[in-house]
Motif scaffolding. Sequence first.
Motif, PDB file in Angstrom:
ATOM      1  N   GLU A   1      10.843 -85.848  28.423  1.00 21.49           N
ATOM      2  CA  GLU A   1      10.259 -86.680  29.484  1.00 21.49           C
ATOM      3  C   GLU A   1       8.797 -87.008  29.173  1.00 21.49           C
ATOM      4  OE1 GLU A   1      11.673 -88.250  32.109  1.00 21.49           O
ATOM      5  OE2 GLU A   1      13.550 -87.527  31.257  1.00 21.49           O
ATOM      6  N   GLN A   2       8.063 -86.011  28.676  1.00 23.31           N
ATOM      7  CA  GLN A   2       6.678 -86.269  28.282  1.00 23.31           C
ATOM      8  C   GLN A   2       6.624 -87.300  27.154  1.00 23.31           C
ATOM      9  OE1 GLN A   2       5.088 -82.321  27.397  1.00 23.31           O
ATOM     10  NE2 GLN A   2       3.724 -82.545  29.153  1.00 23.31           N
ATOM     11  N   ALA A   3       7.507 -87.168  26.189  1.00 22.22           N
ATOM     12  CA  ALA A   3       7.531 -88.123  25.076  1.00 22.22           C
ATOM     13  C   ALA A   3       7.800 -89.533  25.587  1.00 22.22           C
ATOM     14  CB  ALA A   3       8.578 -87.711  24.045  1.00 22.22           C
ATOM     15  N   LYS A   4       8.707 -89.664  26.549  1.00 15.94           N
ATOM     16  CA  LYS A   4       8.989 -90.984  27.130  1.00 15.94           C
ATOM     17  C   LYS A   4       7.737 -91.572  27.757  1.00 15.94           C
ATOM     18  CE  LYS A   4      13.843 -90.193  28.300  1.00 15.94           C
ATOM     19  NZ  LYS A   4      14.778 -89.979  29.412  1.00 15.94           N
ATOM     20  N   CYS A   5       6.957 -90.738  28.427  1.00 15.63           N
ATOM     21  CA  CYS A   5       5.714 -91.215  29.044  1.00 15.63           C
ATOM     22  C   CYS A   5       4.755 -91.750  27.985  1.00 15.63           C
ATOM     23  CB  CYS A   5       5.044 -90.093  29.834  1.00 15.63           C
ATOM     24  SG  CYS A   5       5.976 -89.531  31.276  1.00 15.63           S
ATOM     25  N   PHE A   6       4.619 -91.015  26.884  1.00 11.78           N
ATOM     26  CA  PHE A   6       3.729 -91.475  25.816  1.00 11.78           C
ATOM     27  C   PHE A   6       4.270 -92.745  25.164  1.00 11.78           C
ATOM     28  CE2 PHE A   6       2.236 -87.047  25.985  1.00 11.78           C
ATOM     29  CZ  PHE A   6       0.869 -87.290  26.084  1.00 11.78           C
ATOM     30  N   GLU A   7       5.571 -92.808  24.968  1.00 23.00           N
ATOM     31  CA  GLU A   7       6.170 -93.994  24.357  1.00 23.00           C
ATOM     32  C   GLU A   7       6.036 -95.214  25.259  1.00 23.00           C
ATOM     33  OE1 GLU A   7       9.504 -91.427  21.865  1.00 23.00           O
ATOM     34  OE2 GLU A   7      10.065 -92.374  23.745  1.00 23.00           O
ATOM     35  N   ALA A   8       6.017 -94.997  26.559  1.00 25.94           N
ATOM     36  CA  ALA A   8       5.855 -96.089  27.516  1.00 25.94           C
ATOM     37  C   ALA A   8       4.382 -96.429  27.743  1.00 25.94           C
ATOM     38  CB  ALA A   8       6.516 -95.726  28.844  1.00 25.94           C
ATOM     39  N   ARG A   9       3.513 -95.807  26.955  1.00 32.44           N
ATOM     40  CA  ARG A   9       2.068 -96.013  27.054  1.00 32.44           C
ATOM     41  C   ARG A   9       1.536 -95.625  28.438  1.00 32.44           C
ATOM     42  NH1 ARG A   9       3.981-100.174  23.814  1.00 32.44           N
ATOM     43  NH2 ARG A   9       3.071-100.224  21.744  1.00 32.44           N
ATOM     44  N   ARG A  10       2.082 -94.546  28.972  1.00 33.85           N
ATOM     45  CA  ARG A  10       1.647 -94.028  30.265  1.00 33.85           C
ATOM     46  C   ARG A  10       1.398 -92.518  30.148  1.00 33.85           C
ATOM     47  NH1 ARG A  10       1.054 -96.920  34.269  1.00 33.85           N
ATOM     48  NH2 ARG A  10       1.495 -95.287  35.762  1.00 33.85           N
ATOM     49  N   PRO A  11       0.433 -92.130  29.294  1.00 30.80           N
ATOM     50  CA  PRO A  11       0.199 -90.701  29.079  1.00 30.80           C
ATOM     51  C   PRO A  11      -0.196 -89.959  30.345  1.00 30.80           C
ATOM     52  CG  PRO A  11      -1.569 -92.002  28.109  1.00 30.80           C
ATOM     53  CD  PRO A  11      -0.494 -92.965  28.543  1.00 30.80           C
ATOM     54  N   GLN A  12      -0.783 -90.660  31.290  1.00 28.27           N
ATOM     55  CA  GLN A  12      -1.165 -90.011  32.548  1.00 28.27           C
ATOM     56  C   GLN A  12       0.053 -89.480  33.294  1.00 28.27           C
ATOM     57  OE1 GLN A  12      -1.467 -93.240  31.827  1.00 28.27           O
ATOM     58  NE2 GLN A  12      -0.829 -94.508  33.545  1.00 28.27           N
TER      59      GLN A  12
ATOM     60  N   VAL B   1      13.020 -82.987  19.490  1.00 29.17           N
ATOM     61  CA  VAL B   1      12.223 -83.551  20.586  1.00 29.17           C
ATOM     62  C   VAL B   1      10.738 -83.283  20.354  1.00 29.17           C
ATOM     63  CG1 VAL B   1      11.716 -83.286  23.052  1.00 29.17           C
ATOM     64  CG2 VAL B   1      14.054 -83.590  22.304  1.00 29.17           C
ATOM     65  N   LEU B   2      10.409 -82.121  19.820  1.00 28.91           N
ATOM     66  CA  LEU B   2       9.004 -81.830  19.503  1.00 28.91           C
ATOM     67  C   LEU B   2       8.471 -82.810  18.459  1.00 28.91           C
ATOM     68  CD1 LEU B   2       8.811 -77.931  19.386  1.00 28.91           C
ATOM     69  CD2 LEU B   2       7.834 -79.466  21.094  1.00 28.91           C
ATOM     70  N   ALA B   3       9.282 -83.128  17.461  1.00 30.33           N
ATOM     71  CA  ALA B   3       8.870 -84.094  16.442  1.00 30.33           C
ATOM     72  C   ALA B   3       8.680 -85.479  17.064  1.00 30.33           C
ATOM     73  CB  ALA B   3       9.906 -84.147  15.319  1.00 30.33           C
ATOM     74  N   ARG B   4       9.572 -85.848  17.965  1.00 24.55           N
ATOM     75  CA  ARG B   4       9.461 -87.145  18.653  1.00 24.55           C
ATOM     76  C   ARG B   4       8.175 -87.191  19.471  1.00 24.55           C
ATOM     77  NH1 ARG B   4      13.324 -88.839  23.673  1.00 24.55           N
ATOM     78  NH2 ARG B   4      12.114 -90.633  24.369  1.00 24.55           N
ATOM     79  N   GLN B   5       7.898 -86.118  20.187  1.00 18.78           N
ATOM     80  CA  GLN B   5       6.684 -86.079  21.005  1.00 18.78           C
ATOM     81  C   GLN B   5       5.438 -86.141  20.122  1.00 18.78           C
ATOM     82  OE1 GLN B   5       5.337 -82.503  22.915  1.00 18.78           O
ATOM     83  NE2 GLN B   5       4.841 -83.619  24.791  1.00 18.78           N
ATOM     84  N   ALA B   6       5.466 -85.442  18.998  1.00 19.41           N
ATOM     85  CA  ALA B   6       4.314 -85.464  18.086  1.00 19.41           C
ATOM     86  C   ALA B   6       4.042 -86.886  17.598  1.00 19.41           C
ATOM     87  CB  ALA B   6       4.563 -84.525  16.911  1.00 19.41           C
ATOM     88  N   ARG B   7       5.098 -87.628  17.274  1.00 19.09           N
ATOM     89  CA  ARG B   7       4.917 -89.029  16.848  1.00 19.09           C
ATOM     90  C   ARG B   7       4.341 -89.873  17.985  1.00 19.09           C
ATOM     91  NH1 ARG B   7       9.888 -87.875  14.565  1.00 19.09           N
ATOM     92  NH2 ARG B   7      10.992 -88.922  16.248  1.00 19.09           N
ATOM     93  N   ALA B   8       4.854 -89.676  19.197  1.00 24.94           N
ATOM     94  CA  ALA B   8       4.391 -90.460  20.342  1.00 24.94           C
ATOM     95  C   ALA B   8       2.932 -90.138  20.674  1.00 24.94           C
ATOM     96  CB  ALA B   8       5.283 -90.193  21.556  1.00 24.94           C
TER      97      ALA B   8
ATOM     98  N   GLY C   1       0.714 -88.903  18.586  1.00 29.87           N
ATOM     99  CA  GLY C   1      -0.089 -89.410  17.475  1.00 29.87           C
ATOM    100  C   GLY C   1      -0.348 -90.904  17.597  1.00 29.87           C
ATOM    101  N   ALA C   2       0.669 -91.646  17.990  1.00 32.83           N
ATOM    102  CA  ALA C   2       0.506 -93.095  18.171  1.00 32.83           C
ATOM    103  C   ALA C   2      -0.459 -93.382  19.316  1.00 32.83           C
ATOM    104  CB  ALA C   2       1.857 -93.748  18.438  1.00 32.83           C
ATOM    105  N   ALA C   3      -0.332 -92.644  20.419  1.00 34.04           N
ATOM    106  CA  ALA C   3      -1.232 -92.839  21.565  1.00 34.04           C
ATOM    107  C   ALA C   3      -2.669 -92.513  21.165  1.00 34.04           C
ATOM    108  CB  ALA C   3      -0.794 -91.965  22.734  1.00 34.04           C
ATOM    109  N   LYS C   4      -2.847 -91.491  20.372  1.00 31.63           N
ATOM    110  CA  LYS C   4      -4.179 -91.098  19.914  1.00 31.63           C
ATOM    111  C   LYS C   4      -4.789 -92.192  19.047  1.00 31.63           C
ATOM    112  CE  LYS C   4      -6.529 -87.508  17.298  1.00 31.63           C
ATOM    113  NZ  LYS C   4      -6.623 -87.590  15.874  1.00 31.63           N
ATOM    114  N   THR C   5      -3.994 -92.743  18.138  1.00 33.98           N
ATOM    115  CA  THR C   5      -4.479 -93.802  17.261  1.00 33.98           C
ATOM    116  C   THR C   5      -4.900 -95.032  18.064  1.00 33.98           C
ATOM    117  OG1 THR C   5      -3.065 -93.025  15.469  1.00 33.98           O
ATOM    118  CG2 THR C   5      -3.845 -95.299  15.322  1.00 33.98           C
ATOM    119  N   VAL C   6      -4.083 -95.413  19.026  1.00 36.87           N
ATOM    120  CA  VAL C   6      -4.403 -96.571  19.866  1.00 36.87           C
ATOM    121  C   VAL C   6      -5.673 -96.313  20.664  1.00 36.87           C
ATOM    122  CG1 VAL C   6      -3.615 -97.908  21.867  1.00 36.87           C
ATOM    123  CG2 VAL C   6      -2.047 -97.440  19.993  1.00 36.87           C
TER     124      VAL C   6
END
Length: 147
Positions: A28-39, A90-97, A99-104
């Motif tokens: 669920e956390q990964a989905k939030c990051f992927e949706a660009r809604r880290p909050q 899922v941990l790997a997926r979250q790490a990618r998400a 990382g992408a949010a951090k880069t942006v």
Amino acid sequence: MSATPDDARARVEQLIILTDRLTGLVAEQAKCFEARRPQDALAFGEEVSRLANLYRHESARVRGAPALVAAAPRELRLRLVRSTEAFDAVLARQARAVGAAKTVTEGLVRAIAEEVASQRHKGVSYGANGVQSPAGAAVAITLNKRA
């Protein structure tokens, strides 16, 4: 320190439940990051931290004493292995998400800082000998961590 089959079964079942619950929350956390809604991921933070700490503690206990789960039925132990593999994925997926949010985020901060620096009034200053000093590139910027 050998566990009875019932104790081993119960421990493995509890580990499967813990691992699956943690996997679901991290997904669920990964989905939030992927949706660009880290909050939105903050809503899961406290529970993820609590379960992750419990998972770390229990997995270290089993790693230190494999006999605690050895008497559990093979198919149940295989379910635990599959749950753990899903958790790792899922941990790997979250790490990618993340990382992408951090880069942006870093790119946005850099772009804002450069824009602020380019629009600042560049005053002329004179040194001790009456010669113009070169304009410095240093710019101070303050960010609100809650934004």
